[in-house]
Scaffold this motif. Structure first.
Motif, mmCIF file in Angstrom:
data_model
loop_
_atom_site.group_PDB
_atom_site.id
_atom_site.type_symbol
_atom_site.label_atom_id
_atom_site.label_comp_id
_atom_site.label_asym_id
_atom_site.label_seq_id
_atom_site.Cartn_x
_atom_site.Cartn_y
_atom_site.Cartn_z
ATOM 1 N N LYS A 25 0.856 -1.183 0.000
ATOM 2 C CA LYS A 25 0.000 0.000 0.000
ATOM 3 C C LYS A 25 0.891 1.232 0.000
ATOM 4 O O LYS A 25 1.734 1.396 0.880
ATOM 5 C CB LYS A 25 -0.892 0.023 1.241
ATOM 6 C CG LYS A 25 -1.884 1.192 1.262
ATOM 7 C CD LYS A 25 -2.389 1.487 2.661
ATOM 8 C CE LYS A 25 -1.390 2.366 3.394
ATOM 9 N NZ LYS A 25 -1.857 2.840 4.698
ATOM 10 N N SER A 26 0.707 2.116 -1.000
ATOM 11 C CA SER A 26 1.499 3.341 -1.037
ATOM 12 C C SER A 26 0.686 4.559 -0.622
ATOM 13 O O SER A 26 1.234 5.611 -0.305
ATOM 14 C CB SER A 26 2.097 3.556 -2.434
ATOM 15 O OG SER A 26 1.109 3.509 -3.434
ATOM 16 N N LYS A 27 -0.652 4.415 -0.623
ATOM 17 C CA LYS A 27 -1.514 5.533 -0.234
ATOM 18 C C LYS A 27 -2.902 4.985 0.069
ATOM 19 O O LYS A 27 -3.355 4.033 -0.564
ATOM 20 C CB LYS A 27 -1.583 6.547 -1.382
ATOM 21 C CG LYS A 27 -2.420 7.785 -1.103
ATOM 22 C CD LYS A 27 -2.462 8.676 -2.333
ATOM 23 C CE LYS A 27 -3.420 9.841 -2.152
ATOM 24 N NZ LYS A 27 -3.575 10.629 -3.394
ATOM 25 N N GLY A 28 -3.585 5.601 1.043
ATOM 26 C CA GLY A 28 -4.957 5.193 1.343
ATOM 27 C C GLY A 28 -5.089 4.447 2.662
ATOM 28 O O GLY A 28 -4.185 4.442 3.489
ATOM 29 N N ASP A 29 -6.219 3.792 2.847
ATOM 30 C CA ASP A 29 -6.560 3.133 4.094
ATOM 31 C C ASP A 29 -6.045 1.690 4.112
ATOM 32 O O ASP A 29 -6.217 0.939 3.149
ATOM 33 C CB ASP A 29 -8.086 3.140 4.267
ATOM 34 C CG ASP A 29 -8.517 2.536 5.591
ATOM 35 O OD1 ASP A 29 -8.197 3.119 6.639
ATOM 36 O OD2 ASP A 29 -9.160 1.470 5.560
ATOM 37 N N THR A 30 -5.421 1.286 5.235
ATOM 38 C CA THR A 30 -4.827 -0.048 5.329
ATOM 39 C C THR A 30 -5.885 -1.144 5.334
ATOM 40 O O THR A 30 -5.695 -2.220 4.763
ATOM 41 C CB THR A 30 -3.967 -0.157 6.608
ATOM 42 O OG1 THR A 30 -3.012 0.907 6.595
ATOM 43 C CG2 THR A 30 -3.223 -1.473 6.660
ATOM 44 N N LEU A 31 -7.010 -0.890 5.968
ATOM 45 C CA LEU A 31 -8.090 -1.885 5.978
ATOM 46 C C LEU A 31 -8.606 -2.127 4.567
ATOM 47 O O LEU A 31 -8.846 -3.273 4.160
ATOM 48 C CB LEU A 31 -9.223 -1.404 6.897
ATOM 49 C CG LEU A 31 -10.417 -2.349 7.074
ATOM 50 C CD1 LEU A 31 -9.949 -3.685 7.658
ATOM 51 C CD2 LEU A 31 -11.467 -1.720 7.980
ATOM 52 N N GLU A 32 -8.746 -1.045 3.805
ATOM 53 C CA GLU A 32 -9.185 -1.184 2.403
ATOM 54 C C GLU A 32 -8.145 -1.933 1.574
ATOM 55 O O GLU A 32 -8.479 -2.691 0.669
ATOM 56 C CB GLU A 32 -9.445 0.206 1.806
ATOM 57 C CG GLU A 32 -10.684 0.879 2.365
ATOM 58 C CD GLU A 32 -10.809 2.339 1.932
ATOM 59 O OE1 GLU A 32 -10.023 2.766 1.054
ATOM 60 O OE2 GLU A 32 -11.684 3.038 2.465
ATOM 61 N N PHE A 33 -6.863 -1.742 1.925
ATOM 62 C CA PHE A 33 -5.799 -2.472 1.243
ATOM 63 C C PHE A 33 -5.954 -3.978 1.449
ATOM 64 O O PHE A 33 -5.806 -4.774 0.522
ATOM 65 C CB PHE A 33 -4.423 -2.001 1.743
ATOM 66 C CG PHE A 33 -3.286 -2.904 1.349
ATOM 67 C CD1 PHE A 33 -2.885 -3.028 0.028
ATOM 68 C CD2 PHE A 33 -2.616 -3.651 2.312
ATOM 69 C CE1 PHE A 33 -1.835 -3.862 -0.336
ATOM 70 C CE2 PHE A 33 -1.578 -4.493 1.963
ATOM 71 C CZ PHE A 33 -1.182 -4.597 0.633
ATOM 72 N N HIS A 34 -6.273 -4.363 2.669
ATOM 73 C CA HIS A 34 -6.412 -5.802 2.941
ATOM 74 C C HIS A 34 -7.658 -6.396 2.302
ATOM 75 O O HIS A 34 -7.647 -7.548 1.869
ATOM 76 C CB HIS A 34 -6.371 -6.054 4.454
ATOM 77 C CG HIS A 34 -4.967 -6.145 4.949
ATOM 78 N ND1 HIS A 34 -4.296 -7.325 5.084
ATOM 79 C CD2 HIS A 34 -4.091 -5.163 5.273
ATOM 80 C CE1 HIS A 34 -3.057 -7.089 5.502
ATOM 81 N NE2 HIS A 34 -2.916 -5.782 5.622
ATOM 82 N N LYS A 35 -8.706 -5.606 2.198
ATOM 83 C CA LYS A 35 -9.890 -6.080 1.458
ATOM 84 C C LYS A 35 -9.539 -6.279 -0.009
ATOM 85 O O LYS A 35 -9.943 -7.259 -0.640
ATOM 86 C CB LYS A 35 -11.035 -5.074 1.598
ATOM 87 C CG LYS A 35 -11.677 -5.062 2.977
ATOM 88 C CD LYS A 35 -12.790 -4.009 3.032
ATOM 89 C CE LYS A 35 -13.426 -3.968 4.424
ATOM 90 N NZ LYS A 35 -14.448 -2.892 4.524
ATOM 91 N N PHE A 36 -8.757 -5.319 -0.543
ATOM 92 C CA PHE A 36 -8.313 -5.433 -1.931
ATOM 93 C C PHE A 36 -7.484 -6.698 -2.128
ATOM 94 O O PHE A 36 -7.692 -7.459 -3.076
ATOM 95 C CB PHE A 36 -7.485 -4.200 -2.322
ATOM 96 C CG PHE A 36 -6.566 -4.430 -3.490
ATOM 97 C CD1 PHE A 36 -7.046 -4.388 -4.792
ATOM 98 C CD2 PHE A 36 -5.217 -4.721 -3.282
ATOM 99 C CE1 PHE A 36 -6.201 -4.622 -5.872
ATOM 100 C CE2 PHE A 36 -4.370 -4.953 -4.355
ATOM 101 C CZ PHE A 36 -4.867 -4.904 -5.654
ATOM 102 N N TYR A 37 -6.513 -6.912 -1.226
ATOM 103 C CA TYR A 37 -5.618 -8.054 -1.397
ATOM 104 C C TYR A 37 -6.372 -9.373 -1.294
ATOM 105 O O TYR A 37 -6.074 -10.344 -1.999
ATOM 106 C CB TYR A 37 -4.484 -8.011 -0.364
ATOM 107 C CG TYR A 37 -3.502 -9.139 -0.578
ATOM 108 C CD1 TYR A 37 -2.636 -9.128 -1.674
ATOM 109 C CD2 TYR A 37 -3.456 -10.236 0.283
ATOM 110 C CE1 TYR A 37 -1.750 -10.159 -1.902
ATOM 111 C CE2 TYR A 37 -2.576 -11.280 0.056
ATOM 112 C CZ TYR A 37 -1.718 -11.236 -1.039
ATOM 113 O OH TYR A 37 -0.844 -12.277 -1.268
#
Length: 440
Positions: free
Chosen positions: A406-418
């Motif tokens: 993740k380079s920008k944005g919300d970490t929780l949203e990053f994990h949903k994406f992944y």
């Protein structure tokens, strides 16, 4: 503890990260290995240049730019060539973009905006007098040096694919729509100098108002507003500033104010001090000619590192494990990590393609640079747009490690994406990071 890293060199320059990228070129940060001076290297593709029959035009523009030594224009130091690339070595400016200053601080006071505008006009006029036109003037192309002085970047290099026809006019609509002059949109041919002046007027409006004079989500409506110069000045502008802007944002290029008249305008003249600088320094243009020659003796040595995934040695691999990677003690947010990894036995190009195929349906724009990718979510989340960086490393001839960060944005949203991404990559993933830990 820092990981040993293979350094890419172009001539005497050690090349680092990418700091800018466009459809026609990309820009890398670099350092002169002899002096330690930081520079920016613009990289052009020779095949594209030859395909569009642009070699002579580009050579001419680069040679002209090398002769320009104005304090408010980014300097062009030298040009190099390899079999496949043209490398343009430029002054590296550390103060950021004028655009960032507007975003962070909002509109400017008239005296501050006027100072930047005076520097811009002097630089633009100087380049025009030497037959060099920008055609994409906007705050993002205006940099600030460490002293807060304006530096115009990409002058003469931003629109290299555009040609002047026999009538002496440019005929290709280029630039950012909000800053483009009406005559450019009309496709009847335009004068580069008066079109640049219009863009300067839009920039001045943005500095003073904090917003664009012409803006609309519908492109046709935007073009109509530009063509009729339909804008509204904010009430806090002085009458002399409003009158001055109206003379610049004249939709008729014939009656639009020119630089000699700008220099006499009552608003512009306040505290105006033209820069004093020495133009007498000799300039050698041999490197420009050499960069375009096909003869082997003129080719600079270039590392082909970017044409394949970056190799990862044992130390780097170990440092990514939980035991030695100090980064795991940092960057943890709400119990979620900001990066994760997996290994794959698939070819690197297939991994890249699969990630792209999986990311696009999830609402991400994909930008690829060899075996690195930048994924940008077009929809803003809790902390703005989620941006993801991925890179493929070669661990062994038939084994790759993929880092997803993740380079920008919300970490929780990053994990949903992944989580969604990993479901789509089941046929690509050999082992996840958790699997790798379990094998120890």
């Amino acid at each position: 503890m820092s990981n040993p890293k293979i350094k890419r060199r172009i001539g005497k320059y050690e090349v680092g990260r990418t700091i800018g990228e466009g459809t026609f070129a990309k820009v890398k940060f670099a350092k002169d290995s002899e002096t330690g001076q930081p520079v920016a290297i613009k990289i052009l593709d020779k095949d594209k240049i030859l395909k569009h029959k642009m070699a002579e035009q580009i050579k001419r523009e680069i040679a002209t730019m090398k002769l320009i030594k104005h304090p408010n224009v980014v300097r062009l130091y030298e040009v190099m060539g390899s079999k496949s690339k043209i490398y343009i070595v430029l002054e590296f400016i550390t103060g950021g973009e004028l655009f960032d200053k507007i975003v962070n601080d909002g509109r400017m006071r008239e005296d501050e905006a006027r100072r930047y505008f005076q520097q811009l006009i002097h630089a633009v006029d100087y380049c025009h007098s030497r037959g060099v036109y920008h055609r994409d003037l906007k705050p993002e192309n205006l940099l600030l040096d460490i002293h807060g002085s304006l530096k115009v970047s990409d002058f003469g290099l931003s629109a290299l694919s555009q040609q002047v026809r026999d009538d002496g006019l440019f005929h290709t609509a280029c630039g950012t729509p909000n800053y483009v002059a009406p005559e450019v949109l009309d496709d009847q041919g335009y004068d580069g100098a008066t079109a640049d002046i219009w863009s300067c007027g839009v920039i001045l409006f943005v500095l003073l108002a904090g917003y664009l004079p012409f803006d609309d989500s519908n492109l046709m409506n935007l073009y109509k507003k530009i063509s009729s110069a339909e804008y509204t000045c904010p009430p806090w502008l002085s009458f002399s500033a409003m009158k001055f802007i109206a003379r610049i944002l004249d939709p008729n290029p014939v009656t639009r104010i020119r630089v000699p008249e700008i220099l006499k305008d009552e608003w512009f003249k306040v505290n105006y001090k033209p820069p004093v600088f020495d133009e007498k320094e000799e300039t050698n243009l041999d490197d420009v000619e050499a960069a375009f020659k096909e003869s082997e003796e003129f080719h600079v040595r270039e590392n082909k590192e970017e044409q394949q995934p970056a190799p990862m040695n044992a130390f780097e691999l170990i440092s990514m494990s939980r035991g030695l990677n100090l980064g795991n003690f940092f960057g943890v947010e709400q119990g979620f990590k900001r990066e994760t990894r997996f290994t794959s036995k698939c070819p690197a190009s297939e991994i890249i393609n699969k990630i792209e195929e999986a990311a696009k349906p999830l609402g991400f724009d994909v930008h690829k640079k060899n075996y690195k990718m930048r994924l940008e979510n077009v929809k803003a989340g809790r902390k703005g747009n989620l941006n993801i960086s991925t890179e493929v490393f070669q661990v062994a001839p038939s084994l790759h490690m993929v880092e997803v960060r993740k380079s920008k944005g919300d970490t929780l949203e990053f994990h949903k994406f992944y989580k969604n991404l990993s479901t789509s990559l089941e046929d690509v993933v050999w082992k996840t990071e958790d699997d790798m830990k379990g094998t120890k």
